[in-house]
Scaffold this motif. Structure first.
Motif, short mmCIF file in Angstrom:
data_model
loop_
_atom_site.label_atom_id
_atom_site.label_comp_id
_atom_site.label_asym_id
_atom_site.label_seq_id
_atom_site.Cartn_x
_atom_site.Cartn_y
_atom_site.Cartn_z
N LEU A 264 40.95 81.27 -8.71
CA LEU A 264 41.03 82.28 -9.75
C LEU A 264 42.15 83.27 -9.47
O LEU A 264 42.91 83.65 -10.38
CB LEU A 264 39.69 83.01 -9.87
CG LEU A 264 39.57 83.99 -11.02
CD1 LEU A 264 39.77 83.29 -12.36
CD2 LEU A 264 38.21 84.68 -10.99
N ILE A 265 42.28 83.67 -8.22
CA ILE A 265 43.34 84.61 -7.86
C ILE A 265 44.71 83.97 -8.09
O ILE A 265 45.64 84.62 -8.60
CB ILE A 265 43.19 85.06 -6.39
CG1 ILE A 265 41.92 85.92 -6.24
CG2 ILE A 265 44.41 85.85 -5.93
CD1 ILE A 265 41.55 86.19 -4.79
N LYS A 266 44.83 82.68 -7.77
CA LYS A 266 46.09 81.97 -7.99
C LYS A 266 46.41 81.87 -9.47
O LYS A 266 47.59 81.93 -9.87
CB LYS A 266 46.00 80.57 -7.38
CG LYS A 266 47.28 79.76 -7.52
CD LYS A 266 47.12 78.38 -6.91
CE LYS A 266 48.39 77.55 -7.09
NZ LYS A 266 48.23 76.19 -6.52
N ALA A 267 45.39 81.74 -10.31
CA ALA A 267 45.61 81.63 -11.75
C ALA A 267 46.12 82.93 -12.36
O ALA A 267 46.74 82.92 -13.42
CB ALA A 267 44.31 81.20 -12.43
N LYS A 268 45.86 84.05 -11.72
CA LYS A 268 46.35 85.38 -12.15
C LYS A 268 46.11 85.66 -13.64
O LYS A 268 47.05 86.02 -14.36
CB LYS A 268 47.84 85.52 -11.84
CG LYS A 268 48.18 85.44 -10.37
CD LYS A 268 49.66 85.66 -10.12
CE LYS A 268 50.48 84.51 -10.69
NZ LYS A 268 51.94 84.63 -10.37
N PRO A 269 44.89 85.48 -14.11
CA PRO A 269 44.66 85.72 -15.55
C PRO A 269 44.77 87.18 -15.94
O PRO A 269 44.30 88.07 -15.22
CB PRO A 269 43.23 85.20 -15.75
CG PRO A 269 42.57 85.41 -14.42
CD PRO A 269 43.64 85.11 -13.41
N ASP A 270 45.41 87.42 -17.07
CA ASP A 270 45.39 88.75 -17.67
C ASP A 270 44.08 88.98 -18.42
O ASP A 270 43.66 90.12 -18.62
CB ASP A 270 46.55 88.91 -18.65
CG ASP A 270 47.90 88.78 -17.98
OD1 ASP A 270 48.16 89.54 -17.03
OD2 ASP A 270 48.69 87.91 -18.39
N VAL A 271 43.48 87.86 -18.88
CA VAL A 271 42.26 87.92 -19.67
C VAL A 271 41.36 86.77 -19.26
O VAL A 271 41.84 85.66 -18.99
CB VAL A 271 42.57 87.80 -21.19
CG1 VAL A 271 41.28 87.85 -22.02
CG2 VAL A 271 43.53 88.89 -21.63
#
Length: 335
Positions: A264-271
């Protein structure tokens, strides 16, 4: 039901739509804080009054067979997403639907019997007991081959559609369903309405901004957390509303992958995009922020979470445009 599909990560692959050109980037322009995306109507709105089917209707199904439908008075609609049941209502034939899957989930459908066991496998005996005159289905169900063979052997016309769900496949799904039910004109009208809604959703995307990274997270309690990737269906919807699928952008190759804090941290989602029941299952926003890795993302730090009804978010078909407009408004804070 779609939840069972995601839980086992067995959704058939689907191609993503082409990216929206939002021009030279500056900064993402997404609304702060948690939001719930809501469609204009809880029920699919019929595109016309009750149409008069032109029968018999002979169609070529997705599996290459030629099927003739002579009676649509008792329709059973079955797939993992609720697409066919929703389409039947939107075409104005909702009163003819006598059996449904658990994902056909809206108030008008509640009295109709559910014939999918555990949310996925269809019960052949239960379907036959409903005396259907036609069954609409596809290969998204785990027991699809057995189901189709046994129903056909019982003399019931079985119309098999494409199991993939994408924005680009919406028009084909609606037209093929309408053709099988003998109401092609209603199908054309539904396509026109849906395409107009899709265009409206695209118009809500701000120009000259970064494409926000949006991660689709499926949850059924903190013990079952899955991150969407390429072919999840969510990637196609995210693309439509001007975002980029965070799972795909982070390098995921599967439609659904078990969620880890590192991933999840690698995906760096804004939302973060979630189903409403899924968000509730982890304790709402506050509970979600306790999931390892969430607060280390831009989305978690700013509490940017969009949830939407489980029966709507990935239903596609007749509600593709309606859902896209609701998501775009929630994402960008549009009126």
């Amino acid at each position: 039901m779609l939840c069972a599909v995601l839980a086992t990560a067995l959704v058939a692959g689907a191609c993503s739509t082409a990216p929206i050109d939002v021009g030279t980037t500056t900064t993402a322009s997404v609304a702060d804080g948690p939001r719930t995306a809501r469609t204009a109507s809880a029920d699919p709105v019929p595109v016309t009054g009750t149409p008069a089917p032109v029968l018999p209707a002979t169609v070529r199904t997705h599996d290459g067979r030629s099927v003739t439908v002579t009676d649509v008075s008792r329709i059973v609609a079955l797939d993992r997403y609720g697409s066919y049941g929703t389409a039947v209502f939107a075409l104005g034939l909702g009163r003819n639907l006598v059996g449904r899957d658990i994902a056909t989930k809206f108030p008008a459908a509640e009295p109709i019997p559910i014939v999918t066991r555990g949310g996925t496998d269809a019960n052949v005996e239960s379907i036959i007991a409903l005396r259907p005159t036609v069954v609409l289905t596809d290969d998204s169900l785990p027991n699809a081959t057995t189901l189709q063979t046994q129903l056909s052997a019982a003399g019931i016309p079985v119309v098999v559609g494409d199991e993939n769900r994408t924005v680009d496949g919406t028009d084909s799904l609606l037209r093929s369903t309408a053709a099988a039910l003998g109401v092609p004109a209603a199908g054309d009208a539904l396509v026109t309405r849906t395409d107009a809604q899709i265009a409206q959703a695209r118009s809500l995307v701000p120009k000259n901004v970064d494409r926000p990274r949006i991660a689709f997270v499926y949850a059924r309690g903190t013990g079952l957390l899955i991150l969407g990737g390429p072919g999840s269906g969510a990637d196609s919807m995210i693309d439509l509303i001007g975002g980029q699928d965070a799972g795909t952008a982070s390098g995921l190759t599967d439609a659904f992958t078990s969620l880890t804090s590192e991933g999840l941290i690698k995906a760096k989602p804004d939302v973060l995009l979630m189903m409403t029941d899924g968000l509730a299952s982890v304790g709402g926003i506050d509970g979600l922020l306790k999931v390892p890795g969430v607060t280390e993302t831009p989305a978690g730090r700013d509490r940017r979470v969009i949830d939407m009804d489980d029966g709507e978010l990935l239903s596609f078909g007749a509600r593709t445009g309606d859902v896209a407009v609701a998501l775009a408004r929630a994402l960008y804070g549009s009126p």
